[in-house]
Enzyme design. Structure first.
Site, short mmCIF file in Angstrom:
data_model
loop_
_atom_site.label_atom_id
_atom_site.label_comp_id
_atom_site.label_asym_id
_atom_site.label_seq_id
_atom_site.Cartn_x
_atom_site.Cartn_y
_atom_site.Cartn_z
N CYS A 86 -1.64 0.15 -4.09
CA CYS A 86 -2.38 1.21 -3.40
C CYS A 86 -1.51 2.46 -3.30
CB CYS A 86 -2.76 0.73 -2.00
SG CYS A 86 -3.71 1.93 -1.03
N ASP B 189 -1.08 4.18 -0.78
CA ASP B 189 -0.54 4.25 0.58
C ASP B 189 0.98 4.44 0.56
OD1 ASP B 189 0.51 3.29 3.18
OD2 ASP B 189 -1.59 2.85 3.59
N ARG C 280 3.20 3.67 2.49
CA ARG C 280 4.04 2.63 3.09
C ARG C 280 4.24 1.43 2.19
NH1 ARG C 280 -0.10 2.29 7.98
NH2 ARG C 280 -1.40 2.30 6.10
N HIS D 246 -2.55 -4.71 0.75
CA HIS D 246 -1.72 -4.55 1.95
C HIS D 246 -2.55 -4.45 3.21
CE1 HIS D 246 -2.32 -0.16 2.77
NE2 HIS D 246 -2.78 -0.21 1.55
N CYS E 14 -5.10 -1.02 5.20
CA CYS E 14 -5.49 -0.21 4.05
C CYS E 14 -6.65 0.72 4.43
CB CYS E 14 -5.90 -1.10 2.87
SG CYS E 14 -6.26 -0.14 1.38
ZN LIG Z 1 -4.31 0.88 0.84
#
Ligand SMILES: [Zn+2]
Length: 220
Positions: free
Chosen positions: A43, A45, A47, A104, A107
């Site tokens: 993803c 993202d 993190r 994860h 999300c």
């Molecule tokens: Zn995500």
């Protein structure tokens, strides 16, 4: 606006730290080309950077990231398909041996889908994109008595499985998986805990990795 100071500082640290240590490796990879064994579909993202989670060195991971680590099904319709192009390159040119779909916790894409919220952005790309995970949500079924947290986690993990299913719609990849030349895996990263779960192919359960090593570490 100037180039972000965060990046300048980060690059300085990279230059004096990692680059200084790994300069030889970068040069070697520049000459010989990359030949990573592992492709990761993760993803966007901020993190959940696969290189950070797997402590990877340059040249080790071929990574494609998008909103909610989604693999769209095989659609040779003449339109531009970013994930499919990366897959084609990873499989046919680099000949990776493993493809890992990394989901994860927390999300945003999956949450937006679960809430049937207005798209995260004013345009309608995200809503359309997230619809690809509809079969995953159908398999999870209604929330029922599940807490919201548990429900979202199930959706996130089902979304990983949906991406694995969609990988198998790519004919060339499918035959390589069936012939044992490529393995595909599902994984899930708990952002707050740092736990990594890997999907057991037989049971379909997501099982913690290295949990025994982590427990004493946390106790310290
Ligand atoms: Zn995500």
């Amino acid at each position: 606006m100037p180039f972000p100071e965060l990046l300048i500082q980060g690059y300085r640290a990279f230059r004096s730290g990692r680059l200084a240590r790994e300069q030889g490796r970068f040069r070697e990879l520049a000459e010989s080309g990359q030949s990573p064994d592992v492709m990761v579909i993760g993803c966007c993202d901020s993190r959940v950077s696969p290189e950070v989670i797997f402590d990877a060195r340059p040249g080790e991971l071929f990574v494609v990231r998008n909103v909610a680590n989604i693999v769209p099904p095989y659609e040779p319709d003449g339109h531009a398909h970013g994930v499919s192009a990366a897959l084609e390159f990873g499989v046919a040119a680099l000949r990776v041996k493993h493809i890992v779909v990394l989901g994860h916790a927390h999300c945003g894409g999956v949450k937006a889908f679960a809430d049937e919220a207005a798209p995260l952005s004013p345009g309608d790309f995200i809503g359309n994109w997230m619809r690809i995970m509809a079969p995953a949500a159908a398999k999870v079924g209604p929330r029922g008595g599940l807490s919201r947290t548990d429900y979202i986690m199930r959706l996130e993990q089902a979304n990983v499985v949906n991406s694995l299913d969609n990988l198998m719609t790519f004919p060339r990849l499918r035959s390589l998986v069936e012939g044992g030349q490529i393995a595909i895996h599902g994984a899930y990263f708990g952002v707050a805990t740092g736990d990594l779960l890997v999907r057991d192919e037989t049971t379909g359960e997501f099982v913690p990795v290295a949990a025994d090593e982590r427990a004493p570490f946390l106790a310290r």
